[in-house]
Design a protein around this motif. Structure first.
Motif, PDB file in Angstrom:
ATOM      1  N   VAL B  12       0.868  -1.164   0.000  1.00 28.44           N
ATOM      2  CA  VAL B  12       0.000   0.000   0.000  1.00 28.44           C
ATOM      3  C   VAL B  12       0.910   1.221   0.000  1.00 28.44           C
ATOM      4  CG1 VAL B  12      -1.813   1.274   1.179  1.00 28.44           C
ATOM      5  CG2 VAL B  12      -1.796  -1.233   1.278  1.00 28.44           C
ATOM      6  N   LYS B  13       0.719   2.071  -0.997  1.00 29.29           N
ATOM      7  CA  LYS B  13       1.559   3.255  -1.143  1.00 29.29           C
ATOM      8  C   LYS B  13       0.688   4.486  -1.316  1.00 29.29           C
ATOM      9  CE  LYS B  13       5.502   1.122  -1.039  1.00 29.29           C
ATOM     10  NZ  LYS B  13       6.510   1.384   0.036  1.00 29.29           N
ATOM     11  N   ARG B  14       1.279   5.638  -1.025  1.00 34.36           N
ATOM     12  CA  ARG B  14       0.557   6.890  -1.177  1.00 34.36           C
ATOM     13  C   ARG B  14       0.801   7.476  -2.559  1.00 34.36           C
ATOM     14  NH1 ARG B  14      -1.828   8.422   3.320  1.00 34.36           N
ATOM     15  NH2 ARG B  14      -1.034   7.710   5.323  1.00 34.36           N
ATOM     16  N   THR B  15      -0.165   8.237  -3.025  1.00 31.30           N
ATOM     17  CA  THR B  15      -0.028   8.942  -4.296  1.00 31.30           C
ATOM     18  C   THR B  15       1.230   9.789  -4.279  1.00 31.30           C
ATOM     19  OG1 THR B  15      -2.425   9.005  -4.556  1.00 31.30           O
ATOM     20  CG2 THR B  15      -1.144  10.565  -5.858  1.00 31.30           C
ATOM     21  N   TYR B  64       5.767   4.059 -15.856  1.00 29.43           N
ATOM     22  CA  TYR B  64       6.626   2.995 -15.326  1.00 29.43           C
ATOM     23  C   TYR B  64       8.020   3.082 -15.935  1.00 29.43           C
ATOM     24  CZ  TYR B  64       2.049   0.871 -14.341  1.00 29.43           C
ATOM     25  OH  TYR B  64       0.762   0.625 -13.917  1.00 29.43           O
ATOM     26  N   SER B  65       8.981   2.544 -15.219  1.00 25.84           N
ATOM     27  CA  SER B  65      10.303   2.283 -15.770  1.00 25.84           C
ATOM     28  C   SER B  65      10.789   0.970 -15.173  1.00 25.84           C
ATOM     29  CB  SER B  65      11.282   3.423 -15.462  1.00 25.84           C
ATOM     30  OG  SER B  65      11.463   3.546 -14.057  1.00 25.84           O
ATOM     31  N   VAL B  66      11.892   0.456 -15.708  1.00 26.35           N
ATOM     32  CA  VAL B  66      12.422  -0.827 -15.245  1.00 26.35           C
ATOM     33  C   VAL B  66      13.928  -0.749 -15.131  1.00 26.35           C
ATOM     34  CG1 VAL B  66      10.556  -2.309 -16.114  1.00 26.35           C
ATOM     35  CG2 VAL B  66      12.488  -1.710 -17.604  1.00 26.35           C
ATOM     36  N   SER B  67      14.452  -1.736 -14.428  1.00 31.82           N
ATOM     37  CA  SER B  67      15.902  -1.840 -14.273  1.00 31.82           C
ATOM     38  C   SER B  67      16.284  -3.306 -14.274  1.00 31.82           C
ATOM     39  CB  SER B  67      16.336  -1.204 -12.955  1.00 31.82           C
ATOM     40  OG  SER B  67      17.699  -1.450 -12.699  1.00 31.82           O
ATOM     41  N   ARG B  68      17.328  -3.617 -15.062  1.00 31.86           N
ATOM     42  CA  ARG B  68      17.842  -4.986 -15.040  1.00 31.86           C
ATOM     43  C   ARG B  68      19.361  -4.925 -15.015  1.00 31.86           C
ATOM     44  NH1 ARG B  68      16.431 -10.066 -18.837  1.00 31.86           N
ATOM     45  NH2 ARG B  68      17.127 -11.709 -17.389  1.00 31.86           N
ATOM     46  N   GLU B  69      19.893  -4.861 -13.824  1.00 30.05           N
ATOM     47  CA  GLU B  69      21.342  -4.774 -13.619  1.00 30.05           C
ATOM     48  C   GLU B  69      21.987  -6.156 -13.536  1.00 30.05           C
ATOM     49  OE1 GLU B  69      23.165  -1.923 -13.623  1.00 30.05           O
ATOM     50  OE2 GLU B  69      21.275  -0.982 -14.223  1.00 30.05           O
ATOM     51  N   ALA B  81       3.676   7.270  -7.967  1.00 34.92           N
ATOM     52  CA  ALA B  81       2.498   6.400  -8.006  1.00 34.92           C
ATOM     53  C   ALA B  81       1.198   7.200  -8.075  1.00 34.92           C
ATOM     54  CB  ALA B  81       2.494   5.496  -6.779  1.00 34.92           C
ATOM     55  N   SER B  82       0.266   6.675  -8.856  1.00 32.78           N
ATOM     56  CA  SER B  82      -1.055   7.290  -8.968  1.00 32.78           C
ATOM     57  C   SER B  82      -2.119   6.222  -8.702  1.00 32.78           C
ATOM     58  CB  SER B  82      -1.256   7.916 -10.345  1.00 32.78           C
ATOM     59  OG  SER B  82      -1.220   6.907 -11.333  1.00 32.78           O
ATOM     60  N   THR B  83      -3.323   6.675  -8.388  1.00 32.32           N
ATOM     61  CA  THR B  83      -4.374   5.724  -8.008  1.00 32.32           C
ATOM     62  C   THR B  83      -4.730   4.787  -9.155  1.00 32.32           C
ATOM     63  OG1 THR B  83      -6.030   7.402  -8.542  1.00 32.32           O
ATOM     64  CG2 THR B  83      -5.360   7.223  -6.232  1.00 32.32           C
ATOM     65  N   ASN B  84      -4.547   5.240 -10.399  1.00 30.71           N
ATOM     66  CA  ASN B  84      -4.870   4.354 -11.526  1.00 30.71           C
ATOM     67  C   ASN B  84      -3.811   3.265 -11.751  1.00 30.71           C
ATOM     68  OD1 ASN B  84      -2.820   5.735 -12.803  1.00 30.71           O
ATOM     69  ND2 ASN B  84      -4.146   6.795 -14.253  1.00 30.71           N
ATOM     70  N   GLN B  85      -2.791   3.270 -10.917  1.00 30.85           N
ATOM     71  CA  GLN B  85      -1.805   2.186 -10.968  1.00 30.85           C
ATOM     72  C   GLN B  85      -2.083   1.113  -9.904  1.00 30.85           C
ATOM     73  OE1 GLN B  85       1.711   4.818 -10.843  1.00 30.85           O
ATOM     74  NE2 GLN B  85       2.234   4.023 -12.891  1.00 30.85           N
ATOM     75  N   THR B  86      -3.179   1.270  -9.216  1.00 34.51           N
ATOM     76  CA  THR B  86      -3.636   0.210  -8.316  1.00 34.51           C
ATOM     77  C   THR B  86      -3.982  -1.011  -9.161  1.00 34.51           C
ATOM     78  OG1 THR B  86      -4.481   1.678  -6.600  1.00 34.51           O
ATOM     79  CG2 THR B  86      -5.491  -0.500  -6.764  1.00 34.51           C
ATOM     80  N   SER B  87      -3.314  -2.127  -8.880  1.00 35.96           N
ATOM     81  CA  SER B  87      -3.476  -3.295  -9.736  1.00 35.96           C
ATOM     82  C   SER B  87      -2.705  -4.474  -9.154  1.00 35.96           C
ATOM     83  CB  SER B  87      -2.938  -2.991 -11.143  1.00 35.96           C
ATOM     84  OG  SER B  87      -3.184  -4.058 -12.040  1.00 35.96           O
ATOM     85  N   GLY B 102       5.556 -15.260 -11.379  1.00 39.55           N
ATOM     86  CA  GLY B 102       5.594 -15.089  -9.939  1.00 39.55           C
ATOM     87  C   GLY B 102       4.189 -15.083  -9.367  1.00 39.55           C
ATOM     88  N   SER B 103       4.107 -14.995  -8.061  1.00 39.57           N
ATOM     89  CA  SER B 103       2.813 -15.029  -7.365  1.00 39.57           C
ATOM     90  C   SER B 103       2.060 -13.713  -7.463  1.00 39.57           C
ATOM     91  CB  SER B 103       3.015 -15.380  -5.897  1.00 39.57           C
ATOM     92  OG  SER B 103       3.589 -16.650  -5.774  1.00 39.57           O
ATOM     93  N   GLY B 104       2.742 -12.671  -7.866  1.00 41.54           N
ATOM     94  CA  GLY B 104       2.073 -11.391  -8.036  1.00 41.54           C
ATOM     95  C   GLY B 104       2.241 -10.474  -6.835  1.00 41.54           C
ATOM     96  N   THR B 105       2.181  -9.180  -7.097  1.00 39.94           N
ATOM     97  CA  THR B 105       2.163  -8.159  -6.053  1.00 39.94           C
ATOM     98  C   THR B 105       0.906  -7.328  -6.253  1.00 39.94           C
ATOM     99  OG1 THR B 105       4.571  -8.002  -5.902  1.00 39.94           O
ATOM    100  CG2 THR B 105       3.291  -6.116  -5.106  1.00 39.94           C
ATOM    101  N   ARG B 106       0.071  -7.326  -5.213  1.00 39.31           N
ATOM    102  CA  ARG B 106      -1.128  -6.498  -5.302  1.00 39.31           C
ATOM    103  C   ARG B 106      -0.793  -5.134  -4.715  1.00 39.31           C
ATOM    104  NH1 ARG B 106      -5.987  -6.894  -6.873  1.00 39.31           N
ATOM    105  NH2 ARG B 106      -5.976  -9.164  -7.040  1.00 39.31           N
ATOM    106  N   LEU B 107      -0.756  -4.144  -5.580  1.00 40.96           N
ATOM    107  CA  LEU B 107      -0.403  -2.781  -5.186  1.00 40.96           C
ATOM    108  C   LEU B 107      -1.664  -1.929  -5.090  1.00 40.96           C
ATOM    109  CD1 LEU B 107       1.677  -0.462  -4.742  1.00 40.96           C
ATOM    110  CD2 LEU B 107       1.639  -0.119  -7.216  1.00 40.96           C
ATOM    111  N   THR B 108      -1.800  -1.263  -3.968  1.00 39.50           N
ATOM    112  CA  THR B 108      -2.881  -0.312  -3.783  1.00 39.50           C
ATOM    113  C   THR B 108      -2.267   1.063  -3.570  1.00 39.50           C
ATOM    114  OG1 THR B 108      -4.287  -1.993  -2.759  1.00 39.50           O
ATOM    115  CG2 THR B 108      -4.908   0.307  -2.419  1.00 39.50           C
ATOM    116  N   VAL B 109      -2.688   2.019  -4.375  1.00 39.49           N
ATOM    117  CA  VAL B 109      -2.198   3.394  -4.240  1.00 39.49           C
ATOM    118  C   VAL B 109      -3.342   4.236  -3.686  1.00 39.49           C
ATOM    119  CG1 VAL B 109      -1.151   5.353  -5.397  1.00 39.49           C
ATOM    120  CG2 VAL B 109      -0.643   3.040  -6.187  1.00 39.49           C
ATOM    121  N   VAL B 110      -3.088   4.847  -2.554  1.00 37.72           N
ATOM    122  CA  VAL B 110      -4.161   5.608  -1.893  1.00 37.72           C
ATOM    123  C   VAL B 110      -3.856   7.126  -1.894  1.00 37.72           C
ATOM    124  CG1 VAL B 110      -4.813   3.665  -0.452  1.00 37.72           C
ATOM    125  CG2 VAL B 110      -3.103   5.306   0.386  1.00 37.72           C
TER     126      VAL B 110
END
Lengths: 107, 110
Positions: B12-15, B64-69, B81-87, B102-110
């Protein structure tokens, strides 16, 4: 354009009934398709691929190039088949997924 | 059997926060992917990578961005983060055509 269409969001059947989950694709090349399944609270996993022409958990799927379809079938549904099913099309090194069909099998 | 591990099951993250989602695979796969999974929309590809330090945009890379070091690790970054990235976010790896998830990460942006 490459596209995978699963027209049914939800399919509900009773135990023992036949099941057919529809998948149609659009692709200009030679298609390679998979079915993935996600059971409740589990990770997405490969169910079957058209190349191997195998039967997994009683499910089969035949690629019909004329109808551009790859429907998933099972003659007698079981309660444990209740899950989310995704059809996926391989384009070089990537997958395009359909929107998924939730299968509910009632006792 | 390939193991793809996502570091968090729920977040759970803040906007406006910067968010890091981590993914590690243990089978030396070249290809790694980030998807988001939303009801009625299926899985949509955000970014993917064919090799270390390489990245390619998927269908919905905006925000979004990514990193693969390292070969085994692929990180997804939400810069603000924005609320429309809750997923639900799914990581996958592959060496041929089919993916291991993977098992997934459920992200909620509040």
């Amino acid at each position: 354009a490459q596209r995978v269409t699963q027209p049914e969001k939800l399919l509900s059947v009773f135990k023992g009934a036949p099941v057919e989950l529809k998948c149609n694709y659009s692709y200009s090349g030679s298609p390679e398709l998979f079915w993935y399944v996600q059971y409740s609270r589990q990770r997405l996993q490969l169910l079957l691929r058209h190349i191997s022409r195998e039967s997994i958990k009683g499910f089969t799927a035949d690629l019909n190039k004329g109808e551009t379809s790859f429907h998933l079938k099972k003659p007698f549904a079981q309660e444990e088949d209740s899950a989310m099913y995704y059809c996926a099309l391989v384009i070089p090194d990537k997958l395009i997924f359909g929107t998924g069909t939730r299968l509910q099998v009632f006792p | 059997d390939v193991k793809v591990t996502q570091s968090s099951r729920y977040l759970v993250k803040r906007t406006g926060e910067k968010v890091f989602l981590e993914c590690v695979q243990d089978m030396d796969h070249e290809n790694m992917f980030w998807y988001r999974q939303d009801p009625g929309l299926g899985l949509r590809l955000i970014y993917f990578s064919y090799d270390v330090k390489m990245k390619e945009k998927g269908d919905i890379p905006e925000g979004y961005s990514v990193s693969r070091e390292k070969k085994e690790r692929f990180s997804l970054i939400l810069e603000s983060a924005s609320t429309n990235q809750t997923s639900m976010y799914l990581c996958a790896s592959s060496s041929r055509r089919d993916h291991s998830f993977g098992s997934g990460t459920r992200l909620t942006v509040v």
